[in-house]
Scaffold this motif. Structure first.
Motif, mmCIF file in Angstrom:
data_model
loop_
_atom_site.group_PDB
_atom_site.id
_atom_site.type_symbol
_atom_site.label_atom_id
_atom_site.label_comp_id
_atom_site.label_asym_id
_atom_site.label_seq_id
_atom_site.Cartn_x
_atom_site.Cartn_y
_atom_site.Cartn_z
ATOM 1 N N ILE A 126 -37.703 17.021 -19.358
ATOM 2 C CA ILE A 126 -37.241 17.504 -20.506
ATOM 3 C C ILE A 126 -38.009 18.020 -21.523
ATOM 4 C CG2 ILE A 126 -35.482 16.781 -22.562
ATOM 5 C CD1 ILE A 126 -34.463 14.864 -20.853
ATOM 6 N N THR A 127 -39.059 17.454 -21.755
ATOM 7 C CA THR A 127 -40.134 18.074 -22.510
ATOM 8 C C THR A 127 -40.557 19.346 -22.228
ATOM 9 O OG1 THR A 127 -40.647 15.888 -23.630
ATOM 10 C CG2 THR A 127 -42.458 17.389 -23.986
ATOM 11 N N MET A 128 -41.036 19.622 -20.952
ATOM 12 C CA MET A 128 -41.392 20.646 -20.129
ATOM 13 C C MET A 128 -40.354 21.675 -20.462
ATOM 14 S SD MET A 128 -43.300 22.718 -18.619
ATOM 15 C CE MET A 128 -44.737 22.149 -17.567
ATOM 16 N N ILE A 129 -39.164 21.554 -20.383
ATOM 17 C CA ILE A 129 -38.000 22.384 -20.705
ATOM 18 C C ILE A 129 -38.021 22.957 -22.156
ATOM 19 C CG2 ILE A 129 -35.547 22.797 -20.890
ATOM 20 C CD1 ILE A 129 -35.233 20.746 -18.597
ATOM 21 N N GLY A 130 -38.359 22.182 -23.229
ATOM 22 C CA GLY A 130 -38.418 22.503 -24.528
ATOM 23 C C GLY A 130 -39.513 23.229 -24.662
ATOM 24 N N LEU A 131 -40.578 23.031 -24.199
ATOM 25 C CA LEU A 131 -42.154 23.382 -24.459
ATOM 26 C C LEU A 131 -41.841 24.865 -23.786
ATOM 27 C CD1 LEU A 131 -45.014 23.847 -25.369
ATOM 28 C CD2 LEU A 131 -45.694 22.500 -23.213
ATOM 29 N N THR A 132 -41.221 25.126 -22.566
ATOM 30 C CA THR A 132 -41.152 26.542 -21.934
ATOM 31 C C THR A 132 -40.168 27.343 -22.835
ATOM 32 O OG1 THR A 132 -41.114 25.512 -19.870
ATOM 33 C CG2 THR A 132 -40.125 27.540 -20.090
ATOM 34 N N LYS A 133 -39.137 26.663 -23.541
ATOM 35 C CA LYS A 133 -38.211 27.464 -24.565
ATOM 36 C C LYS A 133 -39.194 27.937 -25.848
ATOM 37 C CE LYS A 133 -33.917 25.855 -24.902
ATOM 38 N NZ LYS A 133 -32.711 24.981 -25.025
ATOM 39 N N LEU A 134 -39.929 27.175 -26.139
ATOM 40 C CA LEU A 134 -41.038 27.410 -27.310
ATOM 41 C C LEU A 134 -41.563 28.411 -26.700
ATOM 42 C CD1 LEU A 134 -42.423 27.233 -29.896
ATOM 43 C CD2 LEU A 134 -43.853 25.340 -28.782
ATOM 44 N N PHE A 135 -42.436 28.527 -25.631
ATOM 45 C CA PHE A 135 -43.013 29.650 -25.078
ATOM 46 C C PHE A 135 -42.295 31.115 -25.202
ATOM 47 C CE2 PHE A 135 -45.930 26.656 -22.675
ATOM 48 C CZ PHE A 135 -46.802 26.498 -23.655
ATOM 49 N N ASN A 136 -41.136 30.814 -24.399
ATOM 50 C CA ASN A 136 -40.295 31.757 -24.442
ATOM 51 C C ASN A 136 -39.940 32.576 -25.525
ATOM 52 O OD1 ASN A 136 -38.279 30.380 -21.482
ATOM 53 N ND2 ASN A 136 -40.205 31.278 -21.548
ATOM 54 N N THR A 137 -39.612 31.574 -26.495
ATOM 55 C CA THR A 137 -39.341 32.302 -27.862
ATOM 56 C C THR A 137 -40.731 33.046 -28.939
ATOM 57 O OG1 THR A 137 -37.531 30.610 -28.226
ATOM 58 C CG2 THR A 137 -38.405 31.799 -30.136
ATOM 59 N N LEU A 138 -41.733 32.227 -28.496
ATOM 60 C CA LEU A 138 -42.806 33.047 -28.997
ATOM 61 C C LEU A 138 -43.105 34.318 -28.481
ATOM 62 C CD1 LEU A 138 -45.391 29.859 -29.275
ATOM 63 C CD2 LEU A 138 -44.034 30.786 -31.293
ATOM 64 N N ASN A 139 -43.088 34.458 -27.045
ATOM 65 C CA ASN A 139 -43.450 35.700 -26.490
ATOM 66 C C ASN A 139 -42.364 36.664 -26.643
ATOM 67 O OD1 ASN A 139 -45.961 34.719 -25.440
ATOM 68 N ND2 ASN A 139 -44.943 33.747 -23.851
ATOM 69 N N ALA A 140 -41.066 36.387 -26.420
ATOM 70 C CA ALA A 140 -39.829 37.125 -26.569
ATOM 71 C C ALA A 140 -39.856 37.996 -28.015
ATOM 72 C CB ALA A 140 -38.749 36.696 -26.290
ATOM 73 N N ALA A 141 -39.836 36.987 -28.997
ATOM 74 C CA ALA A 141 -39.703 37.568 -30.382
ATOM 75 C C ALA A 141 -40.990 38.562 -30.893
ATOM 76 C CB ALA A 141 -39.834 36.376 -31.412
ATOM 77 N N THR A 142 -42.157 38.359 -30.302
ATOM 78 C CA THR A 142 -43.183 38.804 -30.486
ATOM 79 C C THR A 142 -43.568 39.864 -29.434
ATOM 80 O OG1 THR A 142 -44.683 37.259 -29.751
ATOM 81 C CG2 THR A 142 -44.045 37.386 -32.065
ATOM 82 N N ARG A 143 -42.850 40.083 -28.517
ATOM 83 C CA ARG A 143 -42.959 41.150 -27.303
ATOM 84 C C ARG A 143 -44.527 41.069 -26.652
ATOM 85 N NH1 ARG A 143 -39.764 46.483 -29.775
ATOM 86 N NH2 ARG A 143 -37.762 45.390 -29.843
ATOM 87 N N GLN A 144 -44.824 39.925 -26.379
ATOM 88 C CA GLN A 144 -46.110 39.615 -25.927
ATOM 89 C C GLN A 144 -46.067 40.015 -24.537
ATOM 90 O OE1 GLN A 144 -48.892 38.192 -27.355
ATOM 91 N NE2 GLN A 144 -47.358 38.559 -29.094
ATOM 92 N N ILE A 145 -47.161 40.915 -23.993
ATOM 93 C CA ILE A 145 -47.391 41.322 -22.736
ATOM 94 C C ILE A 145 -47.663 40.609 -21.467
ATOM 95 C CG2 ILE A 145 -48.429 43.321 -21.368
ATOM 96 C CD1 ILE A 145 -47.032 44.172 -24.187
ATOM 97 N N ALA A 146 -46.858 40.645 -20.657
ATOM 98 C CA ALA A 146 -47.102 39.678 -19.467
ATOM 99 C C ALA A 146 -48.532 40.126 -18.802
ATOM 100 C CB ALA A 146 -46.196 40.041 -18.119
ATOM 101 N N GLY A 147 -49.506 39.069 -18.686
ATOM 102 C CA GLY A 147 -50.496 39.204 -18.022
ATOM 103 C C GLY A 147 -51.871 39.343 -19.254
ATOM 104 N N ALA A 148 -51.440 39.437 -20.688
ATOM 105 C CA ALA A 148 -52.241 39.599 -21.542
ATOM 106 C C ALA A 148 -52.641 38.247 -21.712
ATOM 107 C CB ALA A 148 -51.755 40.241 -22.782
ATOM 108 N N ALA A 149 -53.765 37.763 -22.335
ATOM 109 C CA ALA A 149 -54.327 36.668 -22.743
ATOM 110 C C ALA A 149 -54.149 36.368 -24.217
ATOM 111 C CB ALA A 149 -55.778 36.181 -22.501
ATOM 112 N N TRP A 150 -53.765 35.145 -24.680
ATOM 113 C CA TRP A 150 -53.675 34.660 -26.041
ATOM 114 C C TRP A 150 -54.726 34.964 -26.611
ATOM 115 C CZ3 TRP A 150 -50.448 29.815 -27.108
ATOM 116 C CH2 TRP A 150 -49.048 30.197 -26.582
#
Length: 150
Positions: A126-150
């Protein structure tokens, strides 16, 4: 395509805290393949290209087969997943789509997952699901590029 901004986790120096959460998830005893599949499936549902790519790459490095990775979005019809992995994927889909129903995780989905995983393992999933949703939100909202490093 260009990112709107630097990843918010980097801006806020939150990466160490996120990594500690990731370590806690992996110390839960939940099987690593199930955790990786959950991350990949939630990211697919949320349309997060950076997370789908990183999830695919991480799973491949961990030895996942092309067949399993190619069919995780169709796990119900594919013969490559264990009953426990199916239960974890059903739980992941329910949580990822929680706004679509009045009941985030219906009792049959929960009961099936609880039949395969103990409380600590469920906490990890469940925590992995929540953490993934956090990653998804951070990346989608800011239009992060697949393959680009943080």
């Amino acid at each position: 395509m260009k990112a709107r901004m630097t990843n918010p986790a980097t801006v806020l120096d939150a990466t160490p805290a996120i990594m500690n959460l990731y370590k806690a998830i992996h110390s839960s005893g939940a099987p690593a393949p199930a955790l990786e599949l959950v991350h990949l499936r939630v990211s697919q549902i949320n349309g997060c290209a950076p997370c789908v790519l990183s999830g695919f790459q991480t799973a491949r490095k961990a030895g996942e087969s092309d067949e399993r990775l190619a069919t995780v979005s169709a796990w119900r019809e594919a013969p490559f997943f264990t009953d426990a992995e199916r239960a974890a994927l059903a739980l992941a889909e329910s949580c990822a789509r929680q706004a679509d129903t009045g009941d985030c995780v219906p009792d049959p989905v929960w009961d099936d997952a609880a039949d395969h995983f103990d409380e600590k393992e469920l906490a990890g999933i469940i925590t992995m699901i929540g953490l993934t949703k956090l990653f998804n939100t951070l990346n989608a909202a800011t239009r992060q590029i697949a393959g680009a490093a943080w």
